[in-house]
Design a protein around this motif. Structure first.
Motif, short mmCIF file in Angstrom:
data_model
loop_
_atom_site.label_atom_id
_atom_site.label_comp_id
_atom_site.label_asym_id
_atom_site.label_seq_id
_atom_site.Cartn_x
_atom_site.Cartn_y
_atom_site.Cartn_z
N GLY A 235 39.10 87.96 61.37
CA GLY A 235 38.96 87.00 60.28
C GLY A 235 38.02 85.88 60.70
O GLY A 235 37.19 86.04 61.61
N PRO A 236 38.14 84.70 60.09
CA PRO A 236 37.28 83.57 60.45
C PRO A 236 37.38 83.18 61.93
O PRO A 236 36.46 82.59 62.48
N ALA A 237 38.50 83.52 62.58
CA ALA A 237 38.68 83.21 64.00
C ALA A 237 37.74 84.01 64.88
O ALA A 237 37.76 83.86 66.10
N ALA B 18 37.29 79.92 55.21
CA ALA B 18 37.85 79.92 56.56
C ALA B 18 39.37 79.91 56.57
O ALA B 18 40.00 79.64 57.59
N ARG B 19 39.98 80.20 55.41
CA ARG B 19 41.44 80.22 55.31
C ARG B 19 41.91 81.60 54.84
O ARG B 19 41.35 82.14 53.89
N PRO B 20 42.96 82.16 55.46
CA PRO B 20 43.58 81.70 56.71
C PRO B 20 42.63 81.90 57.89
O PRO B 20 41.88 82.90 57.92
N PHE B 21 42.67 81.02 58.86
CA PHE B 21 41.69 81.04 59.93
C PHE B 21 41.87 82.23 60.86
O PHE B 21 40.90 82.86 61.26
N ALA B 22 43.10 82.52 61.21
CA ALA B 22 43.38 83.63 62.15
C ALA B 22 44.42 84.57 61.55
O ALA B 22 45.58 84.58 61.97
N PRO B 23 44.03 85.38 60.55
CA PRO B 23 45.00 86.24 59.87
C PRO B 23 45.66 87.28 60.77
O PRO B 23 46.74 87.77 60.45
N GLY C 47 31.48 80.69 56.91
CA GLY C 47 31.60 79.68 55.87
C GLY C 47 30.92 80.04 54.57
O GLY C 47 31.21 79.47 53.52
N ALA C 48 30.02 81.03 54.62
CA ALA C 48 29.22 81.35 53.45
C ALA C 48 29.85 82.38 52.53
O ALA C 48 29.51 82.46 51.34
N GLN C 49 30.80 83.19 53.06
CA GLN C 49 31.45 84.18 52.19
C GLN C 49 32.84 84.50 52.74
O GLN C 49 33.11 84.31 53.92
N PRO C 50 33.76 84.96 51.89
CA PRO C 50 35.11 85.33 52.35
C PRO C 50 35.03 86.40 53.43
O PRO C 50 34.22 87.33 53.35
N TRP C 51 35.90 86.26 54.45
CA TRP C 51 35.81 87.18 55.58
C TRP C 51 36.10 88.62 55.21
O TRP C 51 35.62 89.55 55.85
N GLN C 52 36.86 88.82 54.11
CA GLN C 52 37.19 90.19 53.70
C GLN C 52 35.96 90.99 53.28
O GLN C 52 35.98 92.22 53.28
#
Length: 487
Positions: A64-66, A216-221, A282-287
């Motif tokens: 994820g974002p982490a 960036a949410r959730p940061f560390a899924p 930050g530019a797009q959802p991590w999924q």
């Protein structure tokens, strides 16, 4: 000749390494033509592009974002190991990188295993980045001329294709350049490095303008485990650091040039990786990263809605991956060159063209191997296997620093790792942690590879190595003493 356990631990004298390569005379079999800038560009060129243009899409779904922390963890590990490489490179400034360092410090069998790991690190890594070239080439063609190569001919089996033709063509182009000479290849690589850094900074600026905390949410899924797993994957991106040390016989003033080039390579690479990772997350959802071809170009295209941004990034990806493939194949050929000189591999890997002073046959063999892998093997498999080979080699280098400090405290060193044995021990611990986080199937493939490699060693190398001649002549004890470099 009966196998004596001491034969497996015979070491190559450092004085012999220096004599073979002309370290102290400025001579040697390969042409010394590179300085700090060109060598740093080789390090950056074989690194930047691998992680950012390709592996980000493999790593983000795991953390994820982490994934930003994954890059930090991998960067810290690489920095610790870089210090160890700098000391050994300044002490033993020859081709072969960690293979040669292991031969001088830990013995023949360890050196051979490291050499097998380097075949994975360079050969498989070159294949991995070449696989991604087709994605960016198709993106560039689609955005400029509205046509793309059929998926069957631009992706490997397992990823929707039959054979990856662009990857094979890329390897062929790199082979042609490397056959011409190291200086020419280094110059072209330096140009590609400056282009790719400019393109990546454009991505950072545009993506940060669209930065959203919500992405960036959730940061560390996937928690700490996800961060560690992703770090093991992205560590594949740091192979450029030791590509620098494979050029030990082709640089001027190697005791000064090698440590400086290693230092600047790791600083530039880590900074760029973290900036691009933060901007991308930050530019797009991590999924959305999973399964996203030509990821950075796709992100900019979605953000701006303008074709020019995606075209620039896609063109940057095409140029960048070309540079990475070029320098990674270069590193592979120089490792095999050293192994051929030592008798671990057939003499053809050591033969140098009389005019160009490059290992032409070696380059052709390596390019054929890399091109075949790139054409038919999926990227994710190649990336994790490369990480395993890289981390094992890095672990041995860090151990080599500790051993050489004890066995040869008097050896001339252009650079010394600060903190005594603490930094090498931390480097070993960090590498072992990332190895632990790799998938189970990677362990299985690595075990198969080692079994094949050791079969070759016991069937060929143990009898044909140069040190074996002294042993078979009844000088086992003398060879052992020489291997310890006490003569």
């Amino acid at each position: 000749m009966p196998l004596d356990a001491r034969m497996l631990l015979r070491r190559k004298p450092i004085s012999t390494l220096h004599a073979e390569t002309g370290t102290d005379t400025g001579g040697g079999e390969l042409r010394r033509s590179m300085g700090v800038v060109r060598l740093t560009m080789i390090g950056v060129g074989s690194t930047v592009g691998t992680g950012i243009f390709i592996v980000l899409n493999e790593a983000v779904p795991k953390a994820g974002p982490a994934v930003v922390l994954s890059f930090v963890l991998a960067g810290v590990t690489a920095a610790l190991t870089a210090l160890c490489y700098a000391e050994l490179a300044s002490s033993i400034p020859v081709s072969g990188a960690s293979y040669t360092y292991a031969y001088a410090t830990l013995g023949e069998i360890v050196a051979y295993v490291v050499g097998a790991c380097l075949v994975l690190e360079y050969g498989v890594a070159a294949s991995a980045v070449a696989v991604g070239w087709g994605e960016y080439l198709n993106r560039l063609l689609g955005d400029t001329v509205g046509w793309q190569l059929p998926e069957a001919l631009s992706a490997p089996p397992g990823e929707g294709g039959i054979v990856n033709v662009p990857a094979a063509v890329l390897v062929l182009l790199c082979c042609f350049l490397l056959v011409r000479g190291a200086r020419e290849s280094a110059t072209i690589n330096a140009v590609t490095v400056f282009i790719k850094l400019a393109v990546l900074m454009l991505f950072v600026v545009v993506a940060l303008m669209a930065f959203s905390d919500d992405n960036a949410r959730p940061f560390a899924p996937f928690g700490v485990a996800g961060i560690g797993t992703a770090a093991s994957t992205v560590f594949f991106s740091y192979i450029g650091m030791d590509t620098v040390s494979t050029a030990g016989e082709e640089v001027r003033n190697p005791r000064r040039t090698l440590p400086l080039a290693i230092f600047w390579s790791i600083v530039i690479v880590t900074t760029v990786y973290i900036l691009v990772a933060v901007a991308g997350i930050g530019a797009q959802p991590w999924q959305l990263f999973e399964g996203q071809d030509a990821g950075l170009a796709a992100i900019l295209g979605n953000l701006t809605g303008a074709g020019w941004a995606a075209i620039v990034i896609a063109a940057g990806g095409v140029i960048s991956i070309f540079g990475v493939t070029l320098t990674t194949i270069y590193g592979q050929t120089r490792v095999l060159f050293s192994m051929g000189r030592d008798g671990m591999l057939p003499e053809s890997f050591h033969k140098v063209h009389p005019r160009r002073r490059t290992p032409v046959r070696n380059t052709l063999i390596v390019s054929a191997f890399v091109g075949l892998l790139a054409a038919v093997v999926p990227l994710s498999t190649l990336a994790d296997l490369t990480s395993m080979g890289t981390l094992v080699a890095f672990t041995v280098v860090s151990a080599g620093v500790i051993v050489l400090r004890r066995t040869r405290p008097d050896l001339e060193r252009g650079f010394r790792v600060p903190g005594g044995p603490v930094v090498p021990v931390l480097s070993i611990a960090a590498c072992l942690y990332l190895i632990y986080e790799l998938p189970v199937e990677t362990y299985l493939m690595f075990a198969i590879w080692l079994a094949v490699a050791l079969t070759w060693y016991f069937g060929y190398s143990v009898k044909h190595s140069k040190l074996a001649r002294e042993w078979s002549g009844g000088h086992g004890r003398q060879a052992d003493a020489a291997g310890a470099d006490r003569s």
